[in-house]
Design a protein around this motif. Structure first.
Motif, short mmCIF file in Angstrom:
data_model
loop_
_atom_site.label_atom_id
_atom_site.label_comp_id
_atom_site.label_asym_id
_atom_site.label_seq_id
_atom_site.Cartn_x
_atom_site.Cartn_y
_atom_site.Cartn_z
N UNK A 124 15.45 -11.42 2.28
CA UNK A 124 16.92 -11.45 2.83
C UNK A 124 16.93 -12.01 4.30
N UNK A 125 15.74 -11.22 5.03
CA UNK A 125 15.62 -11.51 6.40
C UNK A 125 15.06 -12.92 6.57
N UNK A 126 14.39 -13.63 6.08
CA UNK A 126 13.83 -14.86 6.00
C UNK A 126 15.01 -15.67 5.91
N UNK A 146 0.74 -1.18 -0.16
CA UNK A 146 -0.08 -0.11 -0.02
C UNK A 146 0.55 1.32 0.02
N UNK A 147 2.07 1.39 0.88
CA UNK A 147 2.74 2.57 0.93
C UNK A 147 4.22 2.00 0.34
N UNK A 148 4.71 1.01 0.44
CA UNK A 148 5.85 0.53 0.03
C UNK A 148 6.02 -1.01 -0.36
N UNK A 149 7.10 -1.24 -0.81
CA UNK A 149 7.58 -2.44 -1.21
C UNK A 149 8.94 -2.93 -0.87
N UNK A 150 8.80 -3.62 0.28
CA UNK A 150 10.20 -4.06 1.07
C UNK A 150 10.42 -5.52 0.83
N UNK A 177 12.72 -0.22 1.88
CA UNK A 177 11.98 -0.68 0.99
C UNK A 177 11.70 0.32 0.10
N UNK A 178 10.79 0.30 -0.88
CA UNK A 178 10.63 1.32 -2.18
C UNK A 178 9.27 1.78 -1.93
N UNK A 179 9.25 3.16 -1.57
CA UNK A 179 7.92 3.85 -1.52
C UNK A 179 7.22 3.80 -2.73
N UNK A 180 5.96 3.74 -3.01
CA UNK A 180 5.13 3.60 -4.24
C UNK A 180 5.37 5.25 -4.73
N UNK A 234 18.24 -24.49 9.18
CA UNK A 234 17.00 -25.10 8.10
C UNK A 234 17.56 -24.92 6.86
N UNK A 235 17.68 -26.17 5.86
CA UNK A 235 18.29 -26.22 4.56
C UNK A 235 17.03 -25.81 3.56
N UNK A 236 16.98 -24.47 3.47
CA UNK A 236 15.55 -24.05 2.61
C UNK A 236 16.13 -22.56 2.44
N UNK A 237 15.65 -22.18 0.92
CA UNK A 237 15.67 -20.74 0.47
C UNK A 237 14.29 -20.55 0.28
N UNK A 238 13.97 -19.37 0.75
CA UNK A 238 12.45 -18.56 0.31
C UNK A 238 12.82 -17.63 -0.88
N UNK A 239 11.87 -17.74 -1.81
CA UNK A 239 12.04 -16.71 -2.61
C UNK A 239 11.07 -15.41 -2.62
N UNK A 240 11.09 -14.51 -3.10
CA UNK A 240 10.33 -13.32 -3.14
C UNK A 240 9.07 -13.59 -3.42
#
Length: 210
Positions: free
Chosen positions: A24-26, A14-18, A88-91, A35-41
């Motif tokens: 990266x935090x996940x 709504x206000x930004x895209x972070x 993040x990037x403000x809209x 934990x041997x796992x990679x989360x994608x966007x």
């Protein structure tokens, strides 16, 4: 819809895209938990706006609740470190729009994010002066409709609206009994709303003209 006396904003979508910072935090949190796992966007974008329990049950269904919560704590610790740095990037139109809207309305933020995330958003963006109050799911574990009512009670709001980008936001607004304002550039879709806008500038111009 009555003329509002206040606008309550969702944050992500709504206000930004972070999402890049959240991703990266996940992954930092998962690594810290071995934990041997990679989360994608894309996986995170799909869950954007969900409450913590729903996120954990969806992402880690084979882990007991205690382990899920430990993983979440590790992710939040990583986010608390990364978000103030990379944000993040403000809209487009958000910074200017909130400054304008604050001259006419009380502005609030309400999100299903961790406890510190709204404050981190405001500090990173420099938008703190325009926001009267805030509340997060991370503070009390309650759904948005409950927290909307908390803001109404605390600040004596008579005709608030909730501005968000997902069907969940719409459902929670309905449960709270407040009009839902849908912005369609975020992470979700819905066919039910009081008003819809395709840019924050459009939203700002509309409410400033009331």
């Amino acid at each position: 819809m009555l003329k509002p006396d206040s606008l309550i904003f969702d944050m992500d979508g709504t206000l930004w895209d972070a999402s890049d910072t959240y991703t990266a935090a996940w992954n930092e949190g998962l690594k810290a938990m071995h934990i041997d796992r990679v989360i994608n966007r894309g996986e995170l974008d799909y869950m954007m706006g969900w409450e913590r329990r729903r996120v954990l049950e969806h992402t880690f269904p084979d882990y007991p609740v205690e382990k899920q919560e430990q993983i979440y704590d590790a992710i939040v610790a990583a986010q608390d470190r990364l978000l103030p740095e990379t944000g993040g990037l403000l809209y487009e139109g958000v910074a200017e729009g909130l400054a304008r809207l604050a001259t006419k309305y009380k502005l609030f933020m309400l999100s299903n994010c961790p406890k510190n995330a709204i404050t981190q958003f405001l500090t990173f963006s420099g938008l703190t002066p325009y926001i009267t109050g805030q509340i997060t799911h991370g503070e009390n574990g309650m759904p948005k409709h409950h927290n909307i009512k908390l803001l109404q009670s605390k600040y004596g709001l008579q005709n608030p609206v909730y501005v968000g980008d997902t069907e969940t936001d719409q459902i929670q607004s309905d449960l709270a009994g407040v009009p839902f304002i849908f912005i369609d550039y975020g992470f979700g879709q819905t066919e039910k709303y009081a008003l819809k806008f395709s840019s924050f500038t459009q939203l700002t111009d509309y409410f400033m003209a009331l």
